[in-house]
Design a protein around this motif. Sequence first.
Motif, PDB file in Angstrom:
ATOM      1  N   ALA A   1       0.833  -1.205   0.000  1.00 55.18           N
ATOM      2  CA  ALA A   1       0.000   0.000   0.000  1.00 55.18           C
ATOM      3  C   ALA A   1       0.865   1.252   0.000  1.00 55.18           C
ATOM      4  O   ALA A   1       0.579   2.220  -0.719  1.00 55.18           O
ATOM      5  CB  ALA A   1      -0.929  -0.014   1.214  1.00 55.18           C
ATOM      6  N   THR A   2       1.945   1.232   0.791  1.00 54.55           N
ATOM      7  CA  THR A   2       2.843   2.391   0.850  1.00 54.55           C
ATOM      8  C   THR A   2       3.558   2.594  -0.471  1.00 54.55           C
ATOM      9  O   THR A   2       3.625   3.718  -0.998  1.00 54.55           O
ATOM     10  CB  THR A   2       3.877   2.211   1.980  1.00 54.55           C
ATOM     11  N   ASP A   3       4.098   1.515  -1.025  1.00 56.49           N
ATOM     12  CA  ASP A   3       4.803   1.614  -2.315  1.00 56.49           C
ATOM     13  C   ASP A   3       3.863   2.086  -3.413  1.00 56.49           C
ATOM     14  O   ASP A   3       4.243   2.892  -4.275  1.00 56.49           O
ATOM     15  CB  ASP A   3       5.396   0.255  -2.690  1.00 56.49           C
ATOM     16  N   GLY A   4       2.642   1.577  -3.385  1.00 54.66           N
ATOM     17  CA  GLY A   4       1.671   1.970  -4.403  1.00 54.66           C
ATOM     18  C   GLY A   4       1.291   3.435  -4.300  1.00 54.66           C
ATOM     19  O   GLY A   4       1.184   4.127  -5.317  1.00 54.66           O
ATOM     20  N   TYR A   5       1.103   3.914  -3.078  1.00 53.69           N
ATOM     21  CA  TYR A   5       0.725   5.315  -2.894  1.00 53.69           C
ATOM     22  C   TYR A   5       1.865   6.244  -3.332  1.00 53.69           C
ATOM     23  O   TYR A   5       1.625   7.286  -3.952  1.00 53.69           O
ATOM     24  CB  TYR A   5       0.366   5.578  -1.434  1.00 53.69           C
ATOM     25  N   ASN A   6       3.084   5.868  -3.012  1.00 55.51           N
ATOM     26  CA  ASN A   6       4.223   6.679  -3.442  1.00 55.51           C
ATOM     27  C   ASN A   6       4.346   6.694  -4.965  1.00 55.51           C
ATOM     28  O   ASN A   6       4.618   7.730  -5.578  1.00 55.51           O
ATOM     29  CB  ASN A   6       5.517   6.151  -2.816  1.00 55.51           C
ATOM     30  N   TYR A   7       4.129   5.547  -5.578  1.00 58.57           N
ATOM     31  CA  TYR A   7       4.258   5.418  -7.031  1.00 58.57           C
ATOM     32  C   TYR A   7       3.199   6.223  -7.772  1.00 58.57           C
ATOM     33  O   TYR A   7       3.472   6.863  -8.801  1.00 58.57           O
ATOM     34  CB  TYR A   7       4.158   3.939  -7.413  1.00 58.57           C
ATOM     35  N   VAL A   8       1.966   6.228  -7.236  1.00 55.39           N
ATOM     36  CA  VAL A   8       0.851   6.841  -7.954  1.00 55.39           C
ATOM     37  C   VAL A   8       0.944   8.368  -7.977  1.00 55.39           C
ATOM     38  O   VAL A   8       0.212   9.019  -8.749  1.00 55.39           O
ATOM     39  CB  VAL A   8      -0.499   6.380  -7.340  1.00 55.39           C
ATOM     40  N   GLN A   9       1.850   8.944  -7.199  1.00 52.04           N
ATOM     41  CA  GLN A   9       1.981  10.404  -7.198  1.00 52.04           C
ATOM     42  C   GLN A   9       2.403  10.939  -8.570  1.00 52.04           C
ATOM     43  O   GLN A   9       2.141  12.100  -8.890  1.00 52.04           O
ATOM     44  CB  GLN A   9       3.001  10.836  -6.138  1.00 52.04           C
ATOM     45  N   GLN A  10       3.034  10.101  -9.384  1.00 50.60           N
ATOM     46  CA  GLN A  10       3.425  10.558 -10.722  1.00 50.60           C
ATOM     47  C   GLN A  10       2.220  10.759 -11.633  1.00 50.60           C
ATOM     48  O   GLN A  10       2.315  11.407 -12.670  1.00 50.60           O
ATOM     49  CB  GLN A  10       4.389   9.562 -11.364  1.00 50.60           C
ATOM     50  N   PHE A  11       1.071  10.196 -11.236  1.00 49.05           N
ATOM     51  CA  PHE A  11      -0.147  10.344 -12.022  1.00 49.05           C
ATOM     52  C   PHE A  11      -0.998  11.495 -11.483  1.00 49.05           C
ATOM     53  O   PHE A  11      -2.230  11.433 -11.504  1.00 49.05           O
ATOM     54  CB  PHE A  11      -0.944   9.034 -12.031  1.00 49.05           C
ATOM     55  N   ASP A  12      -0.341  12.516 -11.010  1.00 46.74           N
ATOM     56  CA  ASP A  12      -1.012  13.711 -10.513  1.00 46.74           C
ATOM     57  C   ASP A  12      -1.611  14.499 -11.683  1.00 46.74           C
ATOM     58  O   ASP A  12      -1.006  14.614 -12.757  1.00 46.74           O
ATOM     59  CB  ASP A  12       0.002  14.582  -9.762  1.00 46.74           C
ATOM     60  N   ASP A  13      -2.794  15.059 -11.473  1.00 44.92           N
ATOM     61  CA  ASP A  13      -3.510  15.775 -12.539  1.00 44.92           C
ATOM     62  C   ASP A  13      -2.670  16.889 -13.156  1.00 44.92           C
ATOM     63  O   ASP A  13      -2.615  17.037 -14.387  1.00 44.92           O
ATOM     64  CB  ASP A  13      -4.815  16.378 -12.001  1.00 44.92           C
ATOM     65  N   CYS A  14      -2.040  17.704 -12.310  1.00 41.71           N
ATOM     66  CA  CYS A  14      -1.283  18.853 -12.826  1.00 41.71           C
ATOM     67  C   CYS A  14      -0.103  18.406 -13.678  1.00 41.71           C
ATOM     68  O   CYS A  14       0.162  18.967 -14.749  1.00 41.71           O
ATOM     69  CB  CYS A  14      -0.803  19.726 -11.671  1.00 41.71           C
ATOM     70  N   LYS A  15       0.612  17.385 -13.220  1.00 39.49           N
ATOM     71  CA  LYS A  15       1.761  16.885 -13.977  1.00 39.49           C
ATOM     72  C   LYS A  15       1.322  16.379 -15.352  1.00 39.49           C
ATOM     73  O   LYS A  15       1.951  16.690 -16.372  1.00 39.49           O
ATOM     74  CB  LYS A  15       2.451  15.760 -13.205  1.00 39.49           C
ATOM     75  N   LEU A  16       0.250  15.608 -15.373  1.00 37.76           N
ATOM     76  CA  LEU A  16      -0.208  15.030 -16.634  1.00 37.76           C
ATOM     77  C   LEU A  16      -0.781  16.095 -17.565  1.00 37.76           C
ATOM     78  O   LEU A  16      -0.592  16.030 -18.788  1.00 37.76           O
ATOM     79  CB  LEU A  16      -1.247  13.936 -16.364  1.00 37.76           C
TER      80      LEU A  16
END
Length: 229
Positions: free
Chosen positions: A199-214
């Motif tokens: 869960a921790t690794d997944g939450y850290n990883y998913v930050q790259q899929f932030d709306d502003c970045k994309l």
Amino acid sequence: VSESTRNDIQAYYGIDGDTIKVIYQSCHSNFKKPQTESQVNEVLSIYGLPERFLLYVGTVIERKNLLTLVQAINAIKDKVDMPLVVVGGGKEYLQKIKSYVNENQLEKHVVFLPPVLFHHLPVLYQKAQMFIYPSVYEGFGIPVIEALWSHTPVITSNCSSLPEAAGPGAYYCNPTDKNSIAEGILKISTQPEYARQLATDGYNYVQQFDDCKLTNQLMEVYQGVAKNR
């Protein structure tokens, strides 16, 4: 929306990969907000759900491969005391799965919810002990992203675009092998430290899929095309 999709475009249409830009997707902001205890209790009461359950969210069609997941549940029903909660509609394939459930007396182990209100979905994701998505093909896999934002351990397929969506935040299974899926369920349900790390690794990883970045990445593509014209 993924490297997997870019590879498919190259393979099936013969398009030069250098002309294709991959920009991932995110999910609705509701899934990124922690739900309150009162919200959780309300949703569990509305749908008659227990405190602990497994979760599948998605259209019930063959490509999503829910039947193999239900077969995995059948194989370990005496070892895992949590029902699989299914959110999603379907037609012939759904009836096939329900017939399998009835034939194997799995009514207490597999729960088909009625249509779920959109604002109730974040509660289900955040409350689930794990999210299981054994699809055999996806362009990207937004339900996986929704689960990662929810701090929920994920089991998903080791093929198509799903490893791109889940990164280190998932247990990867062979989606066509019920035993492979069952092993993942048993591991996450019996090893709490492993589940927490996923869960921790997944939450850290998913930050790259932030709306502003994309959004910024997409704007760069539009600007580049306009400049070249």
